[in-house]
Every structure is written in C-alpha cells, then in structure tokens.
Design a protein around this motif. Structure first.
Motif, PDB file in Angstrom:
ATOM      1  N   LEU A   6       0.845  -1.191   0.000  1.00  0.00           N
ATOM      2  CA  LEU A   6       0.000   0.000   0.000  1.00  0.00           C
ATOM      3  C   LEU A   6       0.878   1.238   0.000  1.00  0.00           C
ATOM      4  N   SER A   7       0.312   2.360  -0.405  1.00  0.00           N
ATOM      5  CA  SER A   7       1.028   3.634  -0.381  1.00  0.00           C
ATOM      6  C   SER A   7       0.433   4.542   0.684  1.00  0.00           C
ATOM      7  N   ILE A   8       1.302   5.155   1.473  1.00  0.00           N
ATOM      8  CA  ILE A   8       0.865   6.134   2.466  1.00  0.00           C
ATOM      9  C   ILE A   8       2.001   7.133   2.659  1.00  0.00           C
ATOM     10  N   ASP A   9       1.802   8.356   2.194  1.00  0.00           N
ATOM     11  CA  ASP A   9       2.872   9.343   2.159  1.00  0.00           C
ATOM     12  C   ASP A   9       2.882  10.266   3.379  1.00  0.00           C
ATOM     13  N   THR A  10       1.867  10.203   4.204  1.00  0.00           N
ATOM     14  CA  THR A  10       1.795  11.008   5.412  1.00  0.00           C
ATOM     15  C   THR A  10       0.657  10.478   6.278  1.00  0.00           C
ATOM     16  N   LEU A  11       0.709  10.775   7.564  1.00  0.00           N
ATOM     17  CA  LEU A  11      -0.392  10.443   8.464  1.00  0.00           C
ATOM     18  C   LEU A  11      -1.356  11.615   8.611  1.00  0.00           C
ATOM     19  N   VAL A  29      -6.802   4.599   3.871  1.00  0.00           N
ATOM     20  CA  VAL A  29      -5.597   3.759   3.883  1.00  0.00           C
ATOM     21  C   VAL A  29      -5.537   2.960   5.179  1.00  0.00           C
ATOM     22  N   PHE A  30      -5.818   3.617   6.305  1.00  0.00           N
ATOM     23  CA  PHE A  30      -5.820   2.901   7.581  1.00  0.00           C
ATOM     24  C   PHE A  30      -6.865   1.790   7.582  1.00  0.00           C
ATOM     25  N   ALA A  31      -8.021   2.058   6.969  1.00  0.00           N
ATOM     26  CA  ALA A  31      -9.060   1.027   6.884  1.00  0.00           C
ATOM     27  C   ALA A  31      -8.572  -0.143   6.035  1.00  0.00           C
ATOM     28  N   ALA A  32      -7.843   0.151   4.961  1.00  0.00           N
ATOM     29  CA  ALA A  32      -7.302  -0.911   4.101  1.00  0.00           C
ATOM     30  C   ALA A  32      -6.257  -1.729   4.848  1.00  0.00           C
ATOM     31  N   ARG A  38      -6.693  -8.183   9.057  1.00  0.00           N
ATOM     32  CA  ARG A  38      -7.734  -9.150   9.451  1.00  0.00           C
ATOM     33  C   ARG A  38      -7.788 -10.325   8.490  1.00  0.00           C
ATOM     34  N   ALA A  39      -7.433 -10.085   7.233  1.00  0.00           N
ATOM     35  CA  ALA A  39      -7.466 -11.142   6.224  1.00  0.00           C
ATOM     36  C   ALA A  39      -6.240 -12.049   6.299  1.00  0.00           C
TER      37      ALA A  39
END
Length: 219
Positions: A6-11, A29-32, A38-39
């Motif tokens: 996944l990509s996450i460039d900032t909080l 993104v946090f939900a993903a 969980r998976a």
C-alpha cells in the motif's frame, strides 16, 4: 496472493488530501491496512514517497506509528516518473538523509537483501522494533541489478519505470502465440534491455525524453 503493498505518504489528513489531489483520505488507507491485517496479511509493505518541504517533516511520526506493527515502512526517493509530477531535484530527500534523521532517534542496523536485485535496502531497528526500507533510485541507482518489469493494460511490456515505450505482447497473444513463444519473446526483450535512466539522469540524453506515465503501467 502472498503480499500486499500500500502507499501512504503522510499520516496527516490535510497533507494526504493535498498529495492525493483531493481524491483520497488517509483514513481509507488505515481502513485498508486493518482489512488486510484481518485477512491474514500480518506484514504489509507500506510505500512512502518523501518530498522536501512537502511531507519530509512527517517522516518521524510515520516511523513512530508503524514501528512494532509488523508492517514494513519503505521510504522512496521522489522520482521523475512520467511527466505530470513537476519533478525537481531540490525536492528529493535522499535515503541517506532520511536514515540519518531516523537513526538519530532510533538506532538502525543494516540487513542483508532477501534476494538478488531487491530494490529496497533493508534496515532493522536496533531495539528489535521491526524493519524499515529505503528505495534510492535517484541517489544510488541500481539499474544493473534491476529485475523489475511491468505489463500495461494494453498489453505492452515495460522494462523500466522510465521507459518511453513498451514492447507489444498483446499482438502476438491475439495472433495465437503459445506460452512458450510468449516466454521466448519476453526473454528476448529482457536480455536485450539497456535501461539505465537513473544512472544518466540529467544528461543531454535524457533532457527531452518522454517518460511513460505511471497510471499507464499500474503505478
């Protein structure tokens, strides 16, 4: 499926919205991440592109958040991929600089590569807080060891993120080429590749070069 990236460039929600062109929310993104965990994907690769004066001040917060989570945060140097991101060299924060910032708070130790041609340099927190990675294609090009290729939705094989054209696989496929024939075609393309854009970036040979857009090759 064995791995998810996944990509996450900032909080920061506001900064994330700006970086995504008002088309995304960091909460998604946090939900993903939660859904993937969980998976059964307990160790995700989380890619983060860092730009000076844009999100480099958020780096330590990101490291602090994901340390000990089991996920691997990987910082990617800002690259001139495509033609839409208005890339400038002065916006690049090198991996060496980021490592120095991070190690000043959380000491790091180098880890060996998992396999030949791995693009990310692996480091571990000295206190066993997990792993972190750095992809340094601007400051430390790895063209000679690269083993990555991409297939576009229209059936073209690209042997480099900075390619200006791909190799047609859809035509032979629709003409009835067998798996063996396609494999031979791909091998021939790969064995004759001479991609080394990151090594010659900024030279007269690259100044007018068209780059394929990331959205065309699944980036």
């Amino acid at each position: 499926l064995r791995r998810i990236t996944l990509s996450i460039d900032t909080l920061d929600a506001i900064a994330y919205r700006r970086l995504s062109g008002d088309r995304g929310e960091v909460g998604e993104v946090f939900a993903a991440i939660d859904a993937a965990t969980r998976a059964g994907f307990s160790s995700l690769k989380l890619n983060s592109v860092i730009m000076r004066g844009v999100n480099d001040a958020h780096v330590l917060d990101m490291v602090d958040h994901f340390r000990g989570s089991g996920h691997v945060l990987r910082f990617i140097e800002y690259m001139d991929v495509g033609t839409c991101n208005e890339w400038r060299q002065d916006l690049v924060v090198t991996s060496a600089e980021l490592r120095e910032r991070i190690a000043a708070r959380w000491p790091l130790r180098a880890l060996p590569a998992n396999y030949g041609g791995e693009v990310a340099q692996r480091w571990a927190f000295a206190d066993d807080g997990g792993e972190i990675g750095f992809i340094s294609s601007v400051s430390e090009p790895f063209c000679g060891d690269c083993s990555r290729a991409r297939l576009s939705a229209d059936g073209r094989l690209y042997t480099c993120l900075f390619s200006n054209d791909g190799h047609d696989l859809l035509g032979p496929l629709r003409a009835g080429a067998s798996d063996a024939e396609l494999s031979a075609l791909i091998a021939a393309v790969w064995s004759s590749r001479d991609d080394r854009y990151s090594e010659i970036r900024g030279s007269t040979d690259t100044s007018q070069r068209r780059h394929v857009e990331m959205y065309e090759i699944g980036g």
